[in-house]
Motif scaffolding. Structure first.
Motif, PDB file in Angstrom:
ATOM      1  N   ASP B  86       4.923   4.273   5.550  1.00 16.01           N
ATOM      2  CA  ASP B  86       3.596   4.096   4.938  1.00 16.01           C
ATOM      3  C   ASP B  86       3.428   4.954   3.687  1.00 16.01           C
ATOM      4  O   ASP B  86       2.655   4.603   2.790  1.00 16.01           O
ATOM      5  N   GLY B  87       4.132   6.085   3.636  1.00 16.53           N
ATOM      6  CA  GLY B  87       3.942   7.042   2.549  1.00 16.53           C
ATOM      7  C   GLY B  87       2.764   7.944   2.861  1.00 16.53           C
ATOM      8  O   GLY B  87       1.808   7.520   3.513  1.00 16.53           O
ATOM      9  N   THR B  89       0.861   9.353   0.541  1.00 17.95           N
ATOM     10  CA  THR B  89      -0.205   8.977  -0.402  1.00 17.95           C
ATOM     11  C   THR B  89       0.205   7.697  -1.138  1.00 17.95           C
ATOM     12  O   THR B  89       1.337   7.226  -0.997  1.00 17.95           O
ATOM     13  N   ALA B  90      -0.737   7.167  -1.915  1.00 19.87           N
ATOM     14  CA  ALA B  90      -0.495   5.930  -2.659  1.00 19.87           C
ATOM     15  C   ALA B  90       0.760   6.084  -3.531  1.00 19.87           C
ATOM     16  O   ALA B  90       0.997   7.139  -4.110  1.00 19.87           O
ATOM     17  N   GLY B  91       1.564   5.022  -3.600  1.00 21.19           N
ATOM     18  CA  GLY B  91       2.752   5.042  -4.437  1.00 21.19           C
ATOM     19  C   GLY B  91       3.989   5.564  -3.736  1.00 21.19           C
ATOM     20  O   GLY B  91       5.085   5.530  -4.286  1.00 21.19           O
ATOM     21  N   GLU B  92       3.817   6.048  -2.493  1.00 25.55           N
ATOM     22  CA  GLU B  92       4.964   6.571  -1.745  1.00 25.55           C
ATOM     23  C   GLU B  92       5.292   5.663  -0.557  1.00 25.55           C
ATOM     24  O   GLU B  92       4.497   4.817  -0.162  1.00 25.55           O
TER      25      GLU B  92
END
Lengths: 232, 232
Positions: B86-87, B89-92
């Motif tokens: 999922d990462g 944070t966003a972008g991961e």
């Protein structure tokens, strides 16, 4: 218990959710006696040992929500709850903090972990909560977590009560309650965001209110079972 | 397909698990053609878009295992898989990395995310995998993840093949495969630890081998469906 709200405005919806504070377990006679300093050591220990079953199942409930949730953004924030309770490493987390509360109250870690004090009604209530999160739509499961709206007030009152009435419990053992004072507002803000974003129809709002009502039943029923097992 | 091993030694058990590399999806004709550079752009894109459904369901499968697992120590390590995909944070995360692979291969993020290319057989296979993790004992679900034993070899071969045969895919888009080269060995080491610690009887070992066999069926069936949908 079912609720038949027909309000579709966000304000009325949030109001209907908040109205459930009347049914929160801090109103339960056992909890009222606890905060009034009227419980014996045996009763406090009985509550701590039984409530542990709830604590240790919270990450499993939250993982069920994670598993049912298709929204990656929601998952990224929801997973924090699991880490808060399980801890990132040994010695951390809410479950560990509750074990320390047990020790501070005179219970061994072993007798808390092995469930020797766990009464059937508590097990049934907690299992019903985990089962709800596993089997119901994930937004309803999120709504059921909204008892956190009422938790900070309860935690503050409980902390003060324990420090005042039960000085035989090492105050360091109350760290769980202190942590929840900060975690619960953050958690319920997110849950409220999710629920208000997803429940736009009267029907979906009614289901969310029902879910919160169910959760109040879980906590109340847990308290009932403890009350029966540890009479005055 | 069921396996009837009666070996109870850990070595024989691990050997029986490893023997499933023969049934791993890198042996599938479509995958063999992929690594031999024989797929058209349309076929590569079809595989990338369909495999995305698997990728995006991995965290939900792992959350189901988390939800079913009563062992806090195991949960503390298993949760890492969800963050990996999922990462934080966003972008991961792996899901994001797969979307970038799609872009590098000429697919928009939108057409990958909205499942317009998803074929029914892929959906059924992936849903079966998530359903397995939700409904079967958690140790069997852990065992089903052991295809990771074979993943590093596949990833290394796939990386080399993509760089050699499909130069029209921006190499930066292959970051997912590179990340898995490091994650898969760590993950499967943990899974193998769990499975060998919990499966001590011939019966439980046979169930673990069956679980891995089931997972091989999932991946193979996924490949079958893609093969049918994107013929030569």
């Amino acid at each position: 218990m079912t609720t038949t709200t027909t309000r579709t405005g966000a304000d009325g919806f949030v109001e209907a959710l908040r109205a459930h504070s009347r049914r929160y377990h801090d109103q339960h006679p056992f909890h009222v006696r606890m905060n009034a300093g009227r419980l014996s050591r045996r009763q406090v220990r009985g509550w701590v040992a039984n409530r542990f079953y709830y604590q240790e199942n919270i990450p499993r409930k939250d993982a069920a929500i994670l598993s049912n949730c298709p929204d990656l953004e929601v998952r990224r924030r929801w997973i924090r709850r699991i880490v808060d309770h399980d801890g990132a490493t040994a010695g951390e987390g809410g479950i560990e903090a509750w074990l320390r509360l047990g020790e501070a109250a005179g219970l061994t870690r072993e007798e808390v972990r092995d469930h020797r004090h766990l009464v059937p009604g508590v097990r049934f209530a907690v299992d019903a909560y985990v089962g709800f999160a596993r089997t119901r739509p994930w937004v309803e499961a999120v709504a059921s977590s909204l008892t956190e709206l009422f938790a900070p007030d309860l935690m503050a009152a409980r902390l003060a009560a324990f420090e005042r009435w039960y000085p035989w419990i090492d105050p360091e053992g109350l760290a769980y309650f202190r942590a929840r004072l900060e975690q619960a507002p953050r958690d319920c803000e997110h849950a409220l965001e999710v629920v208000t974003a997803h429940c736009l129809s009267a029907e979906s709002q009614a289901r969310a209110v029902d879910a919160l009502s169910f959760k109040c039943d879980v906590l109340w029923s847990l308290m009932d079972a403890v009350d029966q097992a540890y009479p005055e």
